[in-house]
Scaffold this motif. Sequence first.
Motif, short mmCIF file in Angstrom:
data_model
loop_
_atom_site.label_atom_id
_atom_site.label_comp_id
_atom_site.label_asym_id
_atom_site.label_seq_id
_atom_site.Cartn_x
_atom_site.Cartn_y
_atom_site.Cartn_z
N GLN A 87 37.71 39.08 33.19
CA GLN A 87 37.59 39.85 34.44
C GLN A 87 38.34 39.18 35.59
OE1 GLN A 87 33.53 40.59 35.52
NE2 GLN A 87 34.04 41.60 37.44
N ASP A 168 37.73 42.86 29.81
CA ASP A 168 36.52 42.76 30.62
C ASP A 168 36.84 43.17 32.06
OD1 ASP A 168 34.10 42.21 31.78
OD2 ASP A 168 33.93 40.18 31.00
N GLU A 169 36.61 44.44 32.37
CA GLU A 169 36.87 45.01 33.69
C GLU A 169 38.28 44.69 34.18
OE1 GLU A 169 33.77 45.10 36.63
OE2 GLU A 169 32.32 44.36 35.17
N SER A 172 39.40 45.79 37.90
CA SER A 172 38.56 45.45 39.06
C SER A 172 39.36 44.96 40.26
CB SER A 172 37.52 44.40 38.66
OG SER A 172 38.15 43.23 38.18
N GLU A 200 34.25 48.62 31.58
CA GLU A 200 34.82 49.23 32.80
C GLU A 200 33.73 49.88 33.66
OE1 GLU A 200 36.83 49.66 35.59
OE2 GLU A 200 38.14 49.03 33.95
N HIS A 201 33.88 49.72 34.98
CA HIS A 201 32.98 50.38 35.92
C HIS A 201 33.56 51.67 36.49
CE1 HIS A 201 30.45 46.55 36.79
NE2 HIS A 201 29.72 47.44 36.11
#
Length: 249
Positions: A87, A168-169, A172, A200-201
């Motif tokens: 991330q 991992d994201e 971001s 993912e967000h």
Amino acid sequence: MTAAEPLALARSGPAIDFAQVGLVLGRTLILDDVSFRVASGSVHALVGPNGGGKSSLIKTLLGQMPHRGQLSLQWPGDPGVIGYVPQALEFDRGLPMTVDDFMAAMCQRRPAFLGLSRHYAGAIGEALERVGMQDKRKRRMGALSGGERQRVLLAQGLIPAPQLLILDEPMSALDEAGIQVFERLLLDWQQAGITVMWIEHDLEAVKRLADRVTGLNRRVLFDATPAEALTPDRLLTLFSTHPRAGGLA
């Protein structure tokens, strides 16, 4: 050689089976009987609230955390390369480390202070070109923006060419141009048959780009196509449910 050719060689990513995977750290339940399957060559998104166990599940896959249950990778042939893009990158921004220095340290066994080896120089140059960072190879890592550093992390995840890529994201810290670069890469990976497991967000991006979505909040709350998974009711349940208290009795 074109930029797409190395990807074309990285075919036939593995399928991944999580079967009743559990993780307890101290007296805290992190993962509770997690079971789902990632299809070979698919882009499989993992969504859920912070603290829901997404990064911990990835760490079990990478062999970094003990777990119960079974976790298996089914390679179509000989085991291939696993790439990982974290991330964020934590480092001393005062270090006189250039982008080339970072790539050398991450991608080759030869000490970075000796410079890029001839064996890796072409692959590193191509990877940086594909993420739009070729012209900043001599810039210090500490002088880059957060989005630029994230692009460099994406580049290192491409060397050597992976058959399984764990993200991992990755979006971001990216700006709009970086997001476009990432989405092009994701389409390339899909076309090349690389298996991608993607935390993912950004649910709109997941809806557009993923083949399948697993909702995780300590346990699996849904596992379906984006159209089936990302409904208001299911998302409300995912982000408001507390399947079990954090401690064990």
